[in-house]
Design an enzyme around this catalytic site. Structure first.
Site, PDB file in Angstrom:
ATOM      1  N   GLY A  52      -3.874  -7.772   3.604  1.00 23.61           N
ATOM      2  CA  GLY A  52      -2.540  -7.230   3.816  1.00 23.61           C
ATOM      3  C   GLY A  52      -2.501  -5.728   3.608  1.00 23.61           C
ATOM      4  O   GLY A  52      -3.516  -5.081   3.345  1.00 23.61           O
ATOM      5  N   VAL A  53      -1.302  -5.158   3.687  1.00 21.71           N
ATOM      6  CA  VAL A  53      -1.117  -3.718   3.569  1.00 21.71           C
ATOM      7  C   VAL A  53      -0.660  -3.377   2.157  1.00 21.71           C
ATOM      8  O   VAL A  53       0.159  -4.076   1.570  1.00 21.71           O
ATOM      9  CB  VAL A  53      -0.085  -3.220   4.600  1.00 21.71           C
ATOM     10  N   GLY A  54      -1.177  -2.289   1.606  1.00 24.28           N
ATOM     11  CA  GLY A  54      -0.744  -1.838   0.292  1.00 24.28           C
ATOM     12  C   GLY A  54      -1.898  -1.405  -0.574  1.00 24.28           C
ATOM     13  O   GLY A  54      -3.075  -1.532  -0.202  1.00 24.28           O
ATOM     14  N   VAL A  90      -3.049  -2.631  -3.464  1.00 20.19           N
ATOM     15  CA  VAL A  90      -3.931  -3.692  -3.938  1.00 20.19           C
ATOM     16  C   VAL A  90      -4.923  -4.081  -2.848  1.00 20.19           C
ATOM     17  O   VAL A  90      -6.124  -4.217  -3.096  1.00 20.19           O
ATOM     18  CB  VAL A  90      -3.114  -4.921  -4.389  1.00 20.19           C
ATOM     19  N   GLU A 147      -4.536  -7.633  10.633  1.00 16.54           N
ATOM     20  CA  GLU A 147      -3.470  -6.993  11.410  1.00 16.54           C
ATOM     21  C   GLU A 147      -3.635  -5.480  11.335  1.00 16.54           C
ATOM     22  O   GLU A 147      -4.307  -4.866  12.151  1.00 16.54           O
ATOM     23  CB  GLU A 147      -2.109  -7.403  10.841  1.00 16.54           C
ATOM     24  N   ASN A 191      10.361  -6.193   1.497  1.00 12.35           N
ATOM     25  CA  ASN A 191       9.606  -5.942   2.720  1.00 12.35           C
ATOM     26  C   ASN A 191       9.591  -7.218   3.549  1.00 12.35           C
ATOM     27  O   ASN A 191      10.039  -8.271   3.094  1.00 12.35           O
ATOM     28  CB  ASN A 191       8.167  -5.506   2.414  1.00 12.35           C
ATOM     29  N   GLY A 244       2.289 -10.764   8.661  1.00 19.68           N
ATOM     30  CA  GLY A 244       1.479 -11.865   9.174  1.00 19.68           C
ATOM     31  C   GLY A 244       0.896 -12.738   8.090  1.00 19.68           C
ATOM     32  O   GLY A 244       0.050 -13.591   8.367  1.00 19.68           O
TER      33      GLY A 244
END
Length: 255
Positions: free
Chosen positions: A38-40, A42, A63, A153, A157
């Site tokens: 995922g995004v971020g 972490v 993604e 948020n 996906g």
């Protein structure tokens, strides 16, 4: 993206050790199946830790690709990275443009209907790594809401990948609001990913492998491995009371 914090680095270390142990036990192949992240901060920390690990010949099927994907390619760890978009920092962008001929054979951007296609994710047995806002004692994950109404948020996906992946990993800090709130809770305020789609939960405190466990076994593993020590006594008490009052002894009831 913010610089990795000690908590992020600890989460990343737990995940890398878990993947290495799964390979050693023969439950994961070597090389590993493609990874989604995922995004971020972490997520970036996890991929950066993989770049420093002993794991080799990695691949990415995700993604949005962040700085760490470029870092993995630069480290010679990743030969192929697939996604829908690049979201990279100015420094990584400069490196990317300066060596674009080196990256063009290793990065492919696909339409979202392909990157998030359930059949493809399932066929590739993706290792899905996403972030949570809070996790409850049954293993349900809230990744979008603060409380019951405030949207932090979108789900992105993560649902596509968690439900269809070979292994679904969710990570979060054990506390929020400077340690005032536990992120391991009796019941999440909002469910994005049910207990049926979550397998591994990670905080800076440790990692909980929920595979094959009953509801109450899950609760105890989450408390002892992932919850912050100052919240563990209250969570243990909740589980004991829930078990005592539950007639079917199936799940963690609301008291």
């Amino acid at each position: 993206l913010p610089a990795p914090t000690p908590d992020m680095e600890a989460i990343a270390s737990h995940i890398v050790k878990f993947l290495q142990s799964e390979v050693a036990a023969g439950r994961l192949p070597n090389p590993l199946p493609p990874m989604q992240s995922g995004v971020g901060g972490v997520a970036n920390a996890v991929l950066s830790a993989l770049a420093r690990s002993e794991l080799e010949h990695l691949s990415v099927y995700t993604e949005v690709m962040q700085d760490a994907v470029v870092e993995l390619i630069d480290a010679g760890k990743v030969a192929c990275a697939s996604g829908t978009a690049l979201t990279i920092s100015p420094s990584a962008r400069e490196r990317f443009y300066a060596h674009i001929d080196d990256y063009k054979g290793k990065i492919i951007l696909r339409p979202q209907e392909l990157s998030n296609a359930p059949e493809v994710i399932r066929r590739l047995s993706i290792i899905a790594m996403n972030t949570a806002i809070e996790v409850d004692l049954a293993g349900n994950v809230n990744s979008t809401h603060i409380g019951e109404g405030a949207v932090m948020n979108g789900i992105g996906g993560s649902g596509d990948y968690a439900r269809n992946s070979g292994i679904a990993i969710f990570s979060t800090a054990s506390t929020a609001k400077d340690g005032a709130i536990s992120c391991i809770v009796p019941h999440v305020a909002h469910v994005d990913h049910t207990e049926h789609d979550t397998e591994i939960i990670v905080t800076e405190q440790g990692l909980a492998d929920l595979r094959g466990l009953t509801a109450y076994e899950r609760a105890h593993v989450l408390i002892e491995n992932c919850a912050h020590p100052k919240f563990r006594p209250g969570l243990r008490e909740y589980v004991e009371q829930a078990y005592a009052q539950s007639k079917a002894k199936h799940g963690i009831i609301r008291l």
